[in-house]
Design a protein around this motif. Structure first.
Motif, PDB file in Angstrom:
ATOM      1  N   THR A 189      25.338  40.753  30.469  1.00 24.21           N
ATOM      2  CA  THR A 189      24.629  39.626  31.067  1.00 24.21           C
ATOM      3  C   THR A 189      23.501  39.200  30.123  1.00 24.21           C
ATOM      4  O   THR A 189      23.045  39.988  29.299  1.00 24.21           O
ATOM      5  N   THR A 190      23.070  37.979  30.257  1.00 27.44           N
ATOM      6  CA  THR A 190      21.907  37.491  29.527  1.00 27.44           C
ATOM      7  C   THR A 190      20.948  36.825  30.499  1.00 27.44           C
ATOM      8  O   THR A 190      21.342  36.412  31.592  1.00 27.44           O
ATOM      9  N   THR A 191      19.678  36.754  30.097  1.00 25.96           N
ATOM     10  CA  THR A 191      18.662  36.092  30.911  1.00 25.96           C
ATOM     11  C   THR A 191      17.837  35.170  30.021  1.00 25.96           C
ATOM     12  O   THR A 191      17.834  35.329  28.799  1.00 25.96           O
ATOM     13  N   PRO A 192      17.112  34.219  30.610  1.00 31.58           N
ATOM     14  CA  PRO A 192      16.273  33.329  29.793  1.00 31.58           C
ATOM     15  C   PRO A 192      15.070  34.025  29.166  1.00 31.58           C
ATOM     16  O   PRO A 192      14.361  33.419  28.372  1.00 31.58           O
ATOM     17  N   THR A 193      14.840  35.282  29.542  1.00 38.49           N
ATOM     18  CA  THR A 193      13.669  35.998  29.019  1.00 38.49           C
ATOM     19  C   THR A 193      14.067  37.225  28.212  1.00 38.49           C
ATOM     20  O   THR A 193      13.309  38.186  28.115  1.00 38.49           O
ATOM     21  N   ASP A 194      15.235  37.217  27.597  1.00 36.82           N
ATOM     22  CA  ASP A 194      15.663  38.330  26.745  1.00 36.82           C
ATOM     23  C   ASP A 194      14.919  38.266  25.409  1.00 36.82           C
ATOM     24  O   ASP A 194      14.848  37.206  24.776  1.00 36.82           O
ATOM     25  N   ILE A 195      14.402  39.396  24.970  1.00 36.80           N
ATOM     26  CA  ILE A 195      13.660  39.438  23.709  1.00 36.80           C
ATOM     27  C   ILE A 195      14.160  40.574  22.835  1.00 36.80           C
ATOM     28  O   ILE A 195      14.837  41.501  23.300  1.00 36.80           O
ATOM     29  N   ALA A 196      13.803  40.507  21.554  1.00 34.72           N
ATOM     30  CA  ALA A 196      14.082  41.584  20.600  1.00 34.72           C
ATOM     31  C   ALA A 196      12.783  41.946  19.894  1.00 34.72           C
ATOM     32  O   ALA A 196      12.002  41.063  19.532  1.00 34.72           O
ATOM     33  N   LEU A 197      12.555  43.245  19.729  1.00 32.58           N
ATOM     34  CA  LEU A 197      11.443  43.751  18.923  1.00 32.58           C
ATOM     35  C   LEU A 197      12.025  44.282  17.614  1.00 32.58           C
ATOM     36  O   LEU A 197      12.976  45.073  17.643  1.00 32.58           O
ATOM     37  N   ILE A 198      11.459  43.887  16.507  1.00 35.18           N
ATOM     38  CA  ILE A 198      11.986  44.264  15.198  1.00 35.18           C
ATOM     39  C   ILE A 198      10.957  45.116  14.463  1.00 35.18           C
ATOM     40  O   ILE A 198       9.774  44.769  14.414  1.00 35.18           O
ATOM     41  N   ALA A 199      11.421  46.228  13.891  1.00 32.87           N
ATOM     42  CA  ALA A 199      10.581  47.184  13.156  1.00 32.87           C
ATOM     43  C   ALA A 199       9.586  47.879  14.078  1.00 32.87           C
ATOM     44  O   ALA A 199       8.461  48.170  13.683  1.00 32.87           O
ATOM     45  N   GLU A 200      10.004  48.168  15.290  1.00 38.46           N
ATOM     46  CA  GLU A 200       9.251  49.018  16.228  1.00 38.46           C
ATOM     47  C   GLU A 200      10.063  50.292  16.395  1.00 38.46           C
ATOM     48  O   GLU A 200      11.197  50.257  16.897  1.00 38.46           O
ATOM     49  N   TYR A 201       9.521  51.449  15.969  1.00 39.13           N
ATOM     50  CA  TYR A 201      10.306  52.676  15.883  1.00 39.13           C
ATOM     51  C   TYR A 201      10.005  53.680  16.986  1.00 39.13           C
ATOM     52  O   TYR A 201      10.481  54.821  16.933  1.00 39.13           O
ATOM     53  N   ASN A 202       9.211  53.299  17.963  1.00 29.44           N
ATOM     54  CA  ASN A 202       8.905  54.182  19.104  1.00 29.44           C
ATOM     55  C   ASN A 202       8.311  55.516  18.651  1.00 29.44           C
ATOM     56  O   ASN A 202       8.680  56.582  19.132  1.00 29.44           O
ATOM     57  N   ILE A 203       7.353  55.456  17.725  1.00 27.04           N
ATOM     58  CA  ILE A 203       6.694  56.674  17.267  1.00 27.04           C
ATOM     59  C   ILE A 203       5.889  57.264  18.422  1.00 27.04           C
ATOM     60  O   ILE A 203       5.029  56.612  18.999  1.00 27.04           O
ATOM     61  N   GLY A 283       2.502  35.153  22.425  1.00 26.61           N
ATOM     62  CA  GLY A 283       3.530  34.642  21.526  1.00 26.61           C
ATOM     63  C   GLY A 283       4.912  34.674  22.149  1.00 26.61           C
ATOM     64  O   GLY A 283       5.682  33.705  22.037  1.00 26.61           O
ATOM     65  N   PHE A 284       5.247  35.758  22.821  1.00 30.41           N
ATOM     66  CA  PHE A 284       6.537  35.841  23.498  1.00 30.41           C
ATOM     67  C   PHE A 284       6.640  34.805  24.607  1.00 30.41           C
ATOM     68  O   PHE A 284       7.663  34.114  24.752  1.00 30.41           O
ATOM     69  N   ALA A 285       5.594  34.691  25.421  1.00 32.99           N
ATOM     70  CA  ALA A 285       5.629  33.745  26.530  1.00 32.99           C
ATOM     71  C   ALA A 285       5.835  32.321  26.023  1.00 32.99           C
ATOM     72  O   ALA A 285       6.642  31.545  26.574  1.00 32.99           O
ATOM     73  N   ARG A 286       5.143  31.977  24.961  1.00 36.17           N
ATOM     74  CA  ARG A 286       5.234  30.617  24.422  1.00 36.17           C
ATOM     75  C   ARG A 286       6.649  30.326  23.911  1.00 36.17           C
ATOM     76  O   ARG A 286       7.233  29.267  24.231  1.00 36.17           O
ATOM     77  N   LEU A 287       7.232  31.244  23.134  1.00 37.68           N
ATOM     78  CA  LEU A 287       8.576  31.021  22.603  1.00 37.68           C
ATOM     79  C   LEU A 287       9.625  30.983  23.710  1.00 37.68           C
ATOM     80  O   LEU A 287      10.552  30.160  23.671  1.00 37.68           O
ATOM     81  N   LEU A 288       9.489  31.855  24.692  1.00 34.78           N
ATOM     82  CA  LEU A 288      10.476  31.908  25.767  1.00 34.78           C
ATOM     83  C   LEU A 288      10.458  30.636  26.601  1.00 34.78           C
ATOM     84  O   LEU A 288      11.513  30.116  26.994  1.00 34.78           O
ATOM     85  N   VAL A 289       9.265  30.118  26.891  1.00 38.43           N
ATOM     86  CA  VAL A 289       9.176  28.872  27.658  1.00 38.43           C
ATOM     87  C   VAL A 289       9.788  27.723  26.865  1.00 38.43           C
ATOM     88  O   VAL A 289      10.480  26.857  27.422  1.00 38.43           O
ATOM     89  N   GLU A 290       9.551  27.710  25.567  1.00 37.71           N
ATOM     90  CA  GLU A 290      10.152  26.674  24.724  1.00 37.71           C
ATOM     91  C   GLU A 290      11.672  26.731  24.754  1.00 37.71           C
ATOM     92  O   GLU A 290      12.345  25.702  24.564  1.00 37.71           O
TER      93      GLU A 290
END
Length: 479
Positions: A189-203, A283-290
Motif C-alpha cells: 500500500t502507499t499513502t500521501p505521507t510516505d517518506i524516506a530517510l537517507i543515510a540514517e543508520y540507527n546508531i 521540511g517534510f511537512a512542506r514537501l508532502l503538502v506540495e
C-alpha cells in the motif's frame, strides 16, 4: 569498468558547490582524495560500503576477501536492529594463498550457497575487497549466476579498498542501492505521507527517537536507508513522496537518484539538536503538502514542534547553568561538523572549533555560518596540537570519536564520544536531552579535580618516612 562507476560519484550534480566548479575540479571530487599509500588507515572504500549497507538487518553480507577484511560485526558500530540479527554475522570467503593463485570465484559461489541454505535471507550482498579485485575475480558474473540459481537478489558491491576513502565507499554503496535494489519491489500500500530517510543508520537506536514524531503527525516512514532496514523496505523507497538526506557526504547521490529516476523531491537536514529537528519536520511537512498530503499537516507540525520544544526546555532547565558558557572542541565530520555545533549552541555552550575533514563544502559553509568569524574550521588536527589546545585550557571538553580520546585523557580534560561507537542515542528532541545529560555528567565527574589538582604526596609528604621495606622482594608471606 570500476573507473566508469567512479566517475559519476565524483561528479555530483545535486551539489550546488560542485556545479559551480570547473570540469577539472569536478573530476577531482568533493573533499575526497584519490588512493594514496596508507590512506586505508582511516577507513578504505570497502569499509565505507560495509558501514553503509550492513544495517540492512535481514540480508546476508558476505565479504569476498581475506578474513582480516571482515571485522567484528557484533559490536563495532552499534547500528541497532528491532528484529533480525543476520547483519551481525561475520560471513567471509576467507581467501588464502592458494585462492590468490587459483582464483576465488568457486569459493565465493560456495559461500553464497551456504548463506542461502543456512539463513534463507531475502537478499545477499557480496563485497569486493582488494585481493579478489587484483587477481581478477568476476564478481558480477558469480552474483548474476547465484541470483538465477537461488532465486533471490545477489548484489555485487564493487568497492575494493584501494579505490579510495571510506567516504567514497559510502557513495559507491549508495549507488549500488540505486542501481540494483531501489525500485525492485512494490509496496503493498502507499499513502500521501510516505517518506524516506537517507543515510540514517540507527546508531544506538537513534531512528527510534524519531519514529514517534512521525507517527504523531501521521507520516509513514516507508524506507530508511539503511538503519534498522529490511531489504524489502529499501527496495520500495521509490514510492516515497518525499525524502531527506541526513548525511550529504555519504549518500547525496541516493537522494539525487530518487529525484531523477522517480521524481521524489528531497532536502538535506539533520535530527541533531532542537532547531535542526524542528526544521527537518517542517521540511517534510512542506514537501508532502506540495505532493498532495492534507494541507493541515503544516499546522499540525507546528503544533507538535511547539509542544516538543516547550517540553525540552522545561526538562533542560536544571542543566542549563551547568553547561552555559562551557567551551567545546568538536572533532568529528560529515553532517555532524555543523549539526552538533547547532546542538551545543542550543545548550548555551561555545564551540571554539569544529573539524570539517569529512564534510562536504556545503557542510563546511553551514558550520561557518553557525560559528561566525570567531569559530575555527579545522581539517585534521595533529595530536600534538590537539593536546596543546586541551592542556592550555582552550576548551573545557572535547567531543570526538574514539581514536582521539586518549589525547584528551592524556591532557586530563573531559571527553565524550559522539561517533558511531558511542553507547547513547542523540537524535531528535529526546536525544538532545540525553546528550546534554551525558555532557553534564562528563564535565562534573569527580576525577577531573583529582587529576588536575596537586598529588596527595605533594603536600606534607615526608621523604624520610620508613615503610619497613628493605628493598628486596622474596615473595614470602605474600598471598
Amino acid at each position: 569498468m570500476l573507473t566508469d562507476r567512479l566517475a559519476p560519484v565524483f561528479d555530483e550534480p545535486a551539489c550546488a558547490t560542485n556545479r559551480a566548479k570547473t570540469d577539472a575540479d569536478r573530476k577531482a571530487g568533493c573533499r575526497t582524495k584519490g588512493p594514496a599509500p596508507g590512506a586505508a588507515a582511516g577507513g578504505c572504500a570497502f569499509d565505507g560500503a560495509k558501514i553503509a549497507l550492513q544495517p540492512i538487518v535481514d540480508a546476508a553480507h558476505i565479504v569476498h576477501g581475506p578474513i582480516a577484511c571482515e571485522g567484528n560485526n557484533w559490536d563495532n558500530r552499534h547500528a541497532a536492529s528491532s528484529g533480525p540479527d543476520l547483519y551481525r554475522r561475520g560471513l567471509t570467503t576467507d581467501l588464502g594463498e592458494m585462492d590468490v593463485i587459483q582464483g576465488g570465484e568457486k569459493k565465493l559461489w560456495r559461500a553464497i550457497r551456504e548463506a542461502v541454505e543456512r539463513f534463507d535471507p531475502p537478499a545477499v550482498f557480496v563485497y569486493q575487497t582488494c585481493v579478489p579485485a587484483l587477481i581478477g575475480d568476476d564478481l558480477h558474473a558469480v552474483c548474476q549466476a547465484a541470483a538465477e540459481r537461488f532465486a533471490r537478489p545477489v548484489i555485487p558491491v564493487e568497492t575494493p579498498g584501494f579505490v579510495g576513502s571510506k567516504n567514497l565507499g559510502n557513495r559507491l554503496a549508495g549507488q549500488t542501492l540505486v542501481d540494483h535494489v531501489i525500485g525492485t519491489v512494490e509496496p503493498e500500500t502507499t499513502t500521501p505521507t510516505d517518506i524516506a530517510l537517507i543515510a540514517e543508520y540507527n546508531i544506538q537506536g537513534e531512528l527510534w527517537q524519531l519514529t514517534p514524531l512521525f507517527e504523531r503527525l501521521g507520516i509513514r516512514l516507508l524506507s530508511c536507508i539503511t538503519g534498522d532496514a529490511r531489504f524489502r523496505s529499501v527496495a520500495q523507497a521509490h514510492r516515497a513522496r518525499a525524502a531527506m538526506v541526513v548525511c550529504s557526504q555519504a549518500m547525496l547521490n541516493v537522494g539525487r537518484g530518487l529525484r531523477e529516476r522517480w521524481g521524489i523531491p528531497f532536502f538535506e537536514g539533520s535530527f541533531h539538536g532542537v532547531r535542526a529537528t524542528s526544521e527537518a519536520l517542517r521540511g517534510f511537512a512542506r514537501l508532502l503538502v506540495e505532493r498532495g498530503a492534507p494541507a493541515d499537516l503544516i499546522d499540525r507540525t507546528e503544533t507538535l514542534i511547539a509542544e516538543e520544544e516547550a517540553a525540552v526546555w522545561r526538562r533542560f532547565a536544571p542543566l542549563r547553568d551547568r553547561l552555559a558558557g562551557k567551551r567545546v572542541l568538536l572533532y568529528t565530520g560529515g553532517h555532524k561538523s555543523w549539526s552538533i555545533v547547532s546542538t551545543l549552541q542550543d545548550m548555551g555552550m561555545t564551540v571554539i572549533g569544529t573539524s570539517v575533514r569529512k564534510a562536504t563544502e556545503d557542510d563546511a559553509a553551514r558550520a561557518r555560518a553557525l560559528l561566525g568569524e570567531d569559530g575555527q574550521l579545522f581539517g585534521a588536527i595533529p595530536n600534538a596540537e590537539m593536546y596543546r589546545m586541551l592542556r592550555d585550557g582552550e576548551a573545557d571538553i572535547m567531543l570526538s570519536g574514539g581514536r582521539s580520546q586518549f589525547v584528551a585523557l592524556k591532557a586530563r580534560r573531559p571527553w565524550l564520544d559522539t561517533n558511531q561507537e558511542r553507547h547513547h542515542a542523540y537524535a531528535g528532541y529526546a536525544g538532545f536531552l540525553v546528550l546534554a545529560e551525558r555532557i553534564a555528567l562528563t564535565l562534573d565527574a569527580p576525577v577531573w579535580p583529582l587529576v588536575n589538582g596537586p598529588a596527595p604526596w605533594d603536600d606534607g609528604w615526608d621523604p624520610d618516612w620508613d615503610d619497613g621495606w628493605d628493598g628486596t622482594a622474596t615473595g614470602e608471606g605474600l598471598a
